[in-house]
Scaffold this active site. Structure first.
Site, PDB file in Angstrom:
ATOM      1  N   ASP A  97      -8.347   1.326 -37.192  1.00  0.00           N
ATOM      2  CA  ASP A  97      -7.208   1.600 -37.812  1.00  0.00           C
ATOM      3  C   ASP A  97      -7.924   2.214 -38.820  1.00  0.00           C
ATOM      4  O   ASP A  97      -8.580   1.406 -39.549  1.00  0.00           O
ATOM      5  CB  ASP A  97      -5.963   0.441 -37.682  1.00  0.00           C
ATOM      6  CG  ASP A  97      -5.866   1.397 -39.356  1.00  0.00           C
ATOM      7  OD1 ASP A  97      -5.927   2.064 -39.537  1.00  0.00           O
ATOM      8  OD2 ASP A  97      -4.924   0.379 -39.462  1.00  0.00           O
ATOM      9  N   GLY A 120       1.650  10.382 -37.221  1.00  0.00           N
ATOM     10  CA  GLY A 120       0.610   9.491 -37.010  1.00  0.00           C
ATOM     11  C   GLY A 120      -0.712   9.106 -37.752  1.00  0.00           C
ATOM     12  O   GLY A 120      -0.025   8.582 -39.003  1.00  0.00           O
ATOM     13  N   VAL A 121      -1.920   9.975 -37.685  1.00  0.00           N
ATOM     14  CA  VAL A 121      -2.767   8.998 -38.549  1.00  0.00           C
ATOM     15  C   VAL A 121      -2.826   9.598 -40.760  1.00  0.00           C
ATOM     16  O   VAL A 121      -3.003   8.353 -41.262  1.00  0.00           O
ATOM     17  CB  VAL A 121      -4.247   9.496 -38.561  1.00  0.00           C
ATOM     18  CG1 VAL A 121      -4.502  10.324 -38.395  1.00  0.00           C
ATOM     19  CG2 VAL A 121      -5.182   8.342 -39.111  1.00  0.00           C
ATOM     20  N   ASP A 122      -1.880  10.248 -40.382  1.00  0.00           N
ATOM     21  CA  ASP A 122      -1.717  11.448 -41.940  1.00  0.00           C
ATOM     22  C   ASP A 122      -0.229  10.564 -42.582  1.00  0.00           C
ATOM     23  O   ASP A 122      -0.910  10.130 -43.479  1.00  0.00           O
ATOM     24  CB  ASP A 122      -1.177  12.487 -41.095  1.00  0.00           C
ATOM     25  CG  ASP A 122      -1.226  12.943 -42.459  1.00  0.00           C
ATOM     26  OD1 ASP A 122      -1.836  13.038 -43.459  1.00  0.00           O
ATOM     27  OD2 ASP A 122      -1.023  14.916 -41.642  1.00  0.00           O
ATOM     28  N   SER A 150      -6.431  15.986 -33.797  1.00  0.00           N
ATOM     29  CA  SER A 150      -5.739  16.736 -32.864  1.00  0.00           C
ATOM     30  C   SER A 150      -5.587  16.313 -31.713  1.00  0.00           C
ATOM     31  O   SER A 150      -4.826  17.272 -30.886  1.00  0.00           O
ATOM     32  CB  SER A 150      -6.767  18.093 -32.422  1.00  0.00           C
ATOM     33  OG  SER A 150      -6.512  19.195 -33.178  1.00  0.00           O
ATOM     34  N   THR A 151      -5.810  15.056 -30.933  1.00  0.00           N
ATOM     35  CA  THR A 151      -5.746  14.639 -29.413  1.00  0.00           C
ATOM     36  C   THR A 151      -4.420  14.042 -29.501  1.00  0.00           C
ATOM     37  O   THR A 151      -3.969  13.176 -28.338  1.00  0.00           O
ATOM     38  CB  THR A 151      -7.048  14.240 -28.958  1.00  0.00           C
ATOM     39  OG1 THR A 151      -7.080  12.703 -29.729  1.00  0.00           O
ATOM     40  CG2 THR A 151      -7.625  14.510 -29.216  1.00  0.00           C
ATOM     41  N   GLY A 152      -3.571  13.890 -30.805  1.00  0.00           N
ATOM     42  CA  GLY A 152      -2.756  13.004 -30.933  1.00  0.00           C
ATOM     43  C   GLY A 152      -1.731  14.935 -31.162  1.00  0.00           C
ATOM     44  O   GLY A 152      -0.962  14.741 -29.986  1.00  0.00           O
ATOM     45  N   VAL A 153      -0.625  14.149 -31.705  1.00  0.00           N
ATOM     46  CA  VAL A 153       0.927  15.238 -32.039  1.00  0.00           C
ATOM     47  C   VAL A 153       0.449  16.795 -31.587  1.00  0.00           C
ATOM     48  O   VAL A 153       0.924  17.631 -31.145  1.00  0.00           O
ATOM     49  CB  VAL A 153       0.964  15.217 -33.355  1.00  0.00           C
ATOM     50  CG1 VAL A 153       2.354  16.425 -33.181  1.00  0.00           C
ATOM     51  CG2 VAL A 153       2.384  14.007 -33.714  1.00  0.00           C
ATOM     52  N   TYR A 154      -0.921  17.169 -32.505  1.00  0.00           N
ATOM     53  CA  TYR A 154      -2.084  18.201 -31.501  1.00  0.00           C
ATOM     54  C   TYR A 154      -2.223  18.647 -30.332  1.00  0.00           C
ATOM     55  O   TYR A 154      -1.961  19.948 -29.714  1.00  0.00           O
ATOM     56  CB  TYR A 154      -2.199  18.895 -32.361  1.00  0.00           C
ATOM     57  CG  TYR A 154      -2.335  19.240 -34.012  1.00  0.00           C
ATOM     58  CD1 TYR A 154      -0.377  19.336 -34.162  1.00  0.00           C
ATOM     59  CD2 TYR A 154      -2.678  19.354 -35.106  1.00  0.00           C
ATOM     60  CE1 TYR A 154      -0.388  19.516 -35.729  1.00  0.00           C
ATOM     61  CE2 TYR A 154      -2.167  19.754 -36.753  1.00  0.00           C
ATOM     62  CZ  TYR A 154      -0.967  19.903 -36.628  1.00  0.00           C
ATOM     63  OH  TYR A 154      -0.676  20.027 -38.095  1.00  0.00           O
TER      64      TYR A 154
HETATM   65  N1  AR6 Z   1      -6.677   5.380 -36.993  1.00  0.00           N
HETATM   66  C1  AR6 Z   1      -6.905   5.027 -35.933  1.00  0.00           C
HETATM   67  N2  AR6 Z   1      -6.384   6.115 -35.974  1.00  0.00           N
HETATM   68  C2  AR6 Z   1      -4.805   6.768 -35.617  1.00  0.00           C
HETATM   69  C3  AR6 Z   1      -4.659   6.524 -35.801  1.00  0.00           C
HETATM   70  C4  AR6 Z   1      -5.253   5.457 -37.434  1.00  0.00           C
HETATM   71  N3  AR6 Z   1      -4.264   4.083 -37.836  1.00  0.00           N
HETATM   72  N4  AR6 Z   1      -3.006   6.862 -36.389  1.00  0.00           N
HETATM   73  C5  AR6 Z   1      -3.182   7.017 -35.517  1.00  0.00           C
HETATM   74  N5  AR6 Z   1      -4.003   7.543 -34.974  1.00  0.00           N
HETATM   75  P1  AR6 Z   1      -2.680  12.395 -34.417  1.00  0.00           P
HETATM   76  P2  AR6 Z   1      -3.406  15.120 -34.445  1.00  0.00           P
HETATM   77  C6  AR6 Z   1      -4.738   8.117 -33.551  1.00  0.00           C
HETATM   78  O1  AR6 Z   1      -0.874  13.371 -34.158  1.00  0.00           O
HETATM   79  O2  AR6 Z   1      -3.234  15.165 -33.568  1.00  0.00           O
HETATM   80  C7  AR6 Z   1       0.223  14.863 -38.561  1.00  0.00           C
HETATM   81  O3  AR6 Z   1       2.056  14.592 -38.136  1.00  0.00           O
HETATM   82  C8  AR6 Z   1      -4.044   8.717 -32.402  1.00  0.00           C
HETATM   83  O4  AR6 Z   1      -3.087   7.419 -32.041  1.00  0.00           O
HETATM   84  O5  AR6 Z   1      -2.326  11.499 -36.184  1.00  0.00           O
HETATM   85  O6  AR6 Z   1      -4.616  15.650 -35.237  1.00  0.00           O
HETATM   86  C9  AR6 Z   1      -0.051  15.460 -39.261  1.00  0.00           C
HETATM   87  O7  AR6 Z   1       0.185  15.979 -39.909  1.00  0.00           O
HETATM   88  C10 AR6 Z   1      -4.237   9.860 -31.811  1.00  0.00           C
HETATM   89  O8  AR6 Z   1      -6.007   9.322 -30.839  1.00  0.00           O
HETATM   90  O9  AR6 Z   1      -3.378  13.675 -35.444  1.00  0.00           O
HETATM   91  C11 AR6 Z   1      -0.700  16.708 -38.400  1.00  0.00           C
HETATM   92  O10 AR6 Z   1       0.418  17.557 -38.233  1.00  0.00           O
HETATM   93  C12 AR6 Z   1      -5.377  10.543 -33.414  1.00  0.00           C
HETATM   94  O11 AR6 Z   1      -5.367   9.555 -34.211  1.00  0.00           O
HETATM   95  C13 AR6 Z   1      -0.428  16.354 -37.139  1.00  0.00           C
HETATM   96  O12 AR6 Z   1      -0.032  14.825 -36.787  1.00  0.00           O
HETATM   97  C14 AR6 Z   1      -5.127  11.678 -33.814  1.00  0.00           C
HETATM   98  O13 AR6 Z   1      -3.396  11.711 -33.782  1.00  0.00           O
HETATM   99  C15 AR6 Z   1      -1.760  16.177 -36.336  1.00  0.00           C
HETATM  100  O14 AR6 Z   1      -2.002  15.946 -35.510  1.00  0.00           O
END
Ligand code: AR6
Length: 167
Positions: free
Chosen positions: A9, A31-33, A116-120
């Site tokens: 994390d 997500g992580v944000d 970018s590999t999550g929600v994006y």
């Molecule tokens: N530590 C490390 N990685 C994490 C954590 C954590 N605590 N939590 C989630 N992840 P995402 P994006 C991973 O969706 O695709 C937000 O709403 C997750 O499993 O967080 O860049 C922003 O405000 C994945 O592998 O980011 C934007 O609107 C990675 O982090 C949007 O999401 C990225 O997933 C950005 O989307």
């Protein structure tokens, strides 16, 4: 200089700077944000408000407040829209501009989530390859940044980064 891939994390990392996979408003999200804002406390949102957003692929810095990290570097990665909208270039820019900002702020250690590999929805294998290549390239000429850790939240992401390091 060292680049390491771990499972974990990113909010718990005791490094000089962690990177936030933000959106262009810099006003928080899921997500992580969301996890970073929760762990840093409400002062982070107040600091982000003063930044007036950030363009995709660019990066801005704030203190880490309640986080173990000294700084948070916020970068909105690209939203995947099929691959013909400069997504790869923009993702490379996110990593590069985050590292540049770390370098300018004399950060020795930086931890990234997989931008970018999550929600994006940026394809994981391709995203991992861009991250690994860009970070390794940057480390060759960096003066201050010595240690970069890619912190993978889930097993699939971790495996993709381990594979991306091999080739
Ligand atoms: N530590 C490390 N990685 C994490 C954590 C954590 N605590 N939590 C989630 N992840 P995402 P994006 C991973 O969706 O695709 C937000 O709403 C997750 O499993 O967080 O860049 C922003 O405000 C994945 O592998 O980011 C934007 O609107 C990675 O982090 C949007 O999401 C990225 O997933 C950005 O989307």
């Amino acid at each position: 200089m060292a680049f390491e891939v771990i499972r974990g994390d990113v909010t718990t990392m005791p490094v000089d700077a962690i990177v936030n996979a933000a959106n262009t408003t810099l006003l928080g999200g899921g997500g992580v944000d969301g996890a970073i804002h929760r762990a840093a406390g409400p002062e982070l949102l107040a600091a982000c408000r003063l930044l007036h957003g950030c363009k995709t692929g660019e990066a801005k810095i704030t203190p880490g407040f309640k986080l173990p990290a000294k700084f948070v570097i916020h970068t909105p990665g690209p939203i995947w829209r099929g691959g013909q909208h400069h997504e790869a270039e923009l993702l490379r820019n996110s990593y590069q501009n985050s590292l540049r900002l770390a370098e300018e702020n004399h950060c020795g250690s930086v931890a990234f989530p997989s931008i970018s590999t999550g929600v994006y929805r940026f394809p994981l294998q391709a995203g991992a390859k861009i991250a690994v290549t860009t970070i390794n390239e940057f480390l060759k000429t960096a003066q201050n940044v010595k240690d970069v850790t890619m912190v993978c939240f889930d097993e699939e992401t971790y495996q993709a980064y381990v594979e991306a390091q091999k080739v």
